[in-house]
Scaffold this active site. Structure first.
Site, short mmCIF file in Angstrom:
data_model
loop_
_atom_site.label_atom_id
_atom_site.label_comp_id
_atom_site.label_asym_id
_atom_site.label_seq_id
_atom_site.Cartn_x
_atom_site.Cartn_y
_atom_site.Cartn_z
N PHE A 38 -2.77 8.55 -3.05
CA PHE A 38 -3.01 9.05 -1.70
C PHE A 38 -1.93 10.11 -1.41
O PHE A 38 -0.75 9.89 -1.67
CB PHE A 38 -2.93 7.89 -0.70
CG PHE A 38 -3.40 8.27 0.67
CD1 PHE A 38 -4.74 8.43 0.94
CD2 PHE A 38 -2.50 8.49 1.70
CE1 PHE A 38 -5.19 8.79 2.20
CE2 PHE A 38 -2.92 8.85 2.96
CZ PHE A 38 -4.27 9.01 3.21
N LYS A 79 -5.30 -2.05 7.79
CA LYS A 79 -6.48 -2.13 6.92
C LYS A 79 -6.92 -3.59 6.84
O LYS A 79 -7.48 -4.12 7.80
CB LYS A 79 -6.14 -1.53 5.55
CG LYS A 79 -5.78 -0.03 5.60
CD LYS A 79 -5.49 0.49 4.21
CE LYS A 79 -4.95 1.91 4.21
NZ LYS A 79 -5.98 2.91 4.53
C1 LIG Z 1 -2.31 4.38 -0.30
C2 LIG Z 1 -2.03 4.83 1.10
N1 LIG Z 1 -0.76 5.01 1.49
C3 LIG Z 1 -0.47 5.42 2.75
C4 LIG Z 1 -1.46 5.65 3.68
C5 LIG Z 1 -1.18 6.12 5.07
O1 LIG Z 1 0.14 6.00 5.46
P1 LIG Z 1 0.50 5.82 7.01
O2 LIG Z 1 0.22 4.40 7.36
O3 LIG Z 1 1.92 6.19 7.09
O4 LIG Z 1 -0.37 6.77 7.78
C6 LIG Z 1 -2.80 5.43 3.31
C7 LIG Z 1 -3.87 5.67 4.30
O5 LIG Z 1 -5.00 5.38 4.13
C8 LIG Z 1 -3.07 5.03 1.99
O6 LIG Z 1 -4.34 4.85 1.61
#
Ligand SMILES: Cc1ncc(COP(=O)(O)O)c(C=O)c1O
Length: 423
Positions: free
Chosen positions: A129, A236
């Site tokens: 991501f 989530k």
């Molecule tokens: C693997 C992953 N990391 C981080 C995030 C997003 O980070 P944050 O909660 O800081 O917006 C997501 C968002 O879907 C994600 O899929």
């Protein structure tokens, strides 16, 4: 596959026999539709509501006294939530805290562990991501390390998955940190955290993980596996609501790693209100908190952890695997135009399934308009996440049946001239 029954009545039978079905009533599905997007935003539920309302009542009734007099005191929210999250990720209570957001925690932990490491490189993968790379590149740059030289990006052989062997090939004695997701956000591949940690340690590097797509749906054993640090979000599969507080874990062997993004909320509780201008970090993972805990973004998590604890993380994983196995079988049986981009082996599969179709964007929009909420991840993935908290087998059947109908009628083509996007 011979004895696989793809009928709706068989789906109903599965629901009747499934465990955990009672959880569903605790959540609200918008418009009574089929919600397959719990890996983007988990659904609203009565437990989150109750916990949030309680915090609002405390604000109304106690004012500032709630920082110390509420139950639990707001002041201790991060630590109390951390104690409970520890069971979900397989850690000791002192190793976990609820704090910040995922991206901020990547900044905080990658930066701090870079300072503590002998090496200078961070190993990531090309299917990550994007926020992970943005944060790590900026932490490298802040230390005068050119991200183009010091961010080592492991490539995928098939555009869907990353092999542990490819990660092993990328790690060497310059490696400071191997930072990987537990589950890839697009294909849903589940990584082998223990093996990756071992290969990082073989080169005296740290192993860190982004658990965004596994926390609350896949059990972990972070402490036992020797994982050095991890970060995650709660909006989530943990269903704590949009923008809910993030979480982090630091192995107790690393409690001497100094936070590079220091803030007063990471100070030792005993001296925080001495208000000394010198930072006196807490002696455990709480040191990585930064500013005042966002009470209303944290409170719902107390309620949703009640649900996780009532169901049991192992039972949630079992149910999730049954749902994704069933979904994969239905795609195989009824959607020959689509392929499954998610590994089929249970030990390599997270909580969602990537259903691939060349016109995945259009198909996703057609599904949403028929009440089946999925999301599109370019170039060709319809992400389908049957969250074990509130999705049943008949929902999975309906999602596939609608997709069959859309493809039969070419209904997705109607969206071809309209360039709105699906989030
Ligand atoms: C693997 C992953 N990391 C981080 C995030 C997003 O980070 P944050 O909660 O800081 O917006 C997501 C968002 O879907 C994600 O899929």
């Amino acid at each position: 596959m011979d004895d696989f029954d793809a009928s709706q009545s068989a789906a109903r039978m599965r629901d009747a026999e499934a465990s955990l079905t009672g959880l569903r009533e605790r959540f609200t599905t918008p418009d009574d539709g089929v919600y397959m997007d719990g890996n983007s935003l988990g659904l609203h539920g009565e437990d989150a509501d109750r916990a949030l309302e309680r915090a609002v009542d405390q604000w109304r009734e106690l004012g500032i006294e709630a920082w110390t007099e509420a139950d639990p005191p707001w002041f201790a929210y991060g630590e109390r939530l951390g104690d409970r999250l520890a069971d979900v990720v397989g850690a000791l209570p002192a190793e976990c805290v609820a704090a910040n957001s995922t991206t901020v925690n990547i900044h905080a932990l990658v930066g701090s562990f870079l300072d503590a490491a002998d090496g200078t490189d961070v190993v990531v993968n090309e299917l990550d991501f994007p926020t992970d790379h943005y944060a790590i590149r900026s932490q490298l740059a802040a230390r005068g390390l050119d991200p183009d030289d010091h961010l080592v990006v492991v490539e995928s052989d098939d555009g869907r998955t990353i092999s542990t062997d490819a990660i092993a090939d990328a790690v060497d004695d310059d490696t400071a940190i191997v930072f990987m997701p537990s589950v890839l956000y697009r294909s849903g591949q589940l990584f082998d955290l223990e093996a990756i940690t071992e290969l990082a340690h073989d080169h005296d590097a740290f192993a860190g993980f982004d658990l965004a797509h596994s926390v609350g749906v896949v059990p972990h054993d972070l402490h036992f596996d020797g994982v050095d640090f991890a970060v995650w979000c709660s909006y989530k599969y943990l269903n704590a609501g949009p923008g809910a507080i993030g979480g982090l874990y630091v192995h107790e062997d690393n409690f001497d790693v100094e936070p590079s993004l220091a803030g007063w909320w990471g100070n030792d509780d005993a001296t925080q209100f001495d208000l000394d201008t010198r930072f006196d970090p807490a002696e455990d993972a709480s040191a990585f908190q930064i500013g005042t805990v966002p009470v209303f973004s944290a409170a719902p998590l107390f309620g949703t952890l009640d649900v996780v604890e009532a169901a049991g993380i192992d039972q949630l994983r079992d149910h999730s695997l049954s749902l994704t196995r069933y979904l994969i079988s239905l795609v195989d049986e009824r959607l020959p135009e689509c392929s499954v981009g998610t590994p089929r082996e249970a030990e390599r599969r997270g909580g969602h399934v990537a259903v691939e179709h060349p016109e995945a964007g259009l198909v996703s929009r057609a599904l949403r308009d028929r009440g089946v909420v999925v999301d599109y991840r370019p170039p060709d993935v319809v992400r389908v996440a049957p969250s074990p908290y509130y999705v049943g087998f008949e929902d999975v059947w309906t999602a596939v049946d609608e997709l069959r109908d859309i493809l039969d009628a070419d209904a997705h083509r109607a969206y071809a001239d309209d360039d709105a996007t699906v989030t």
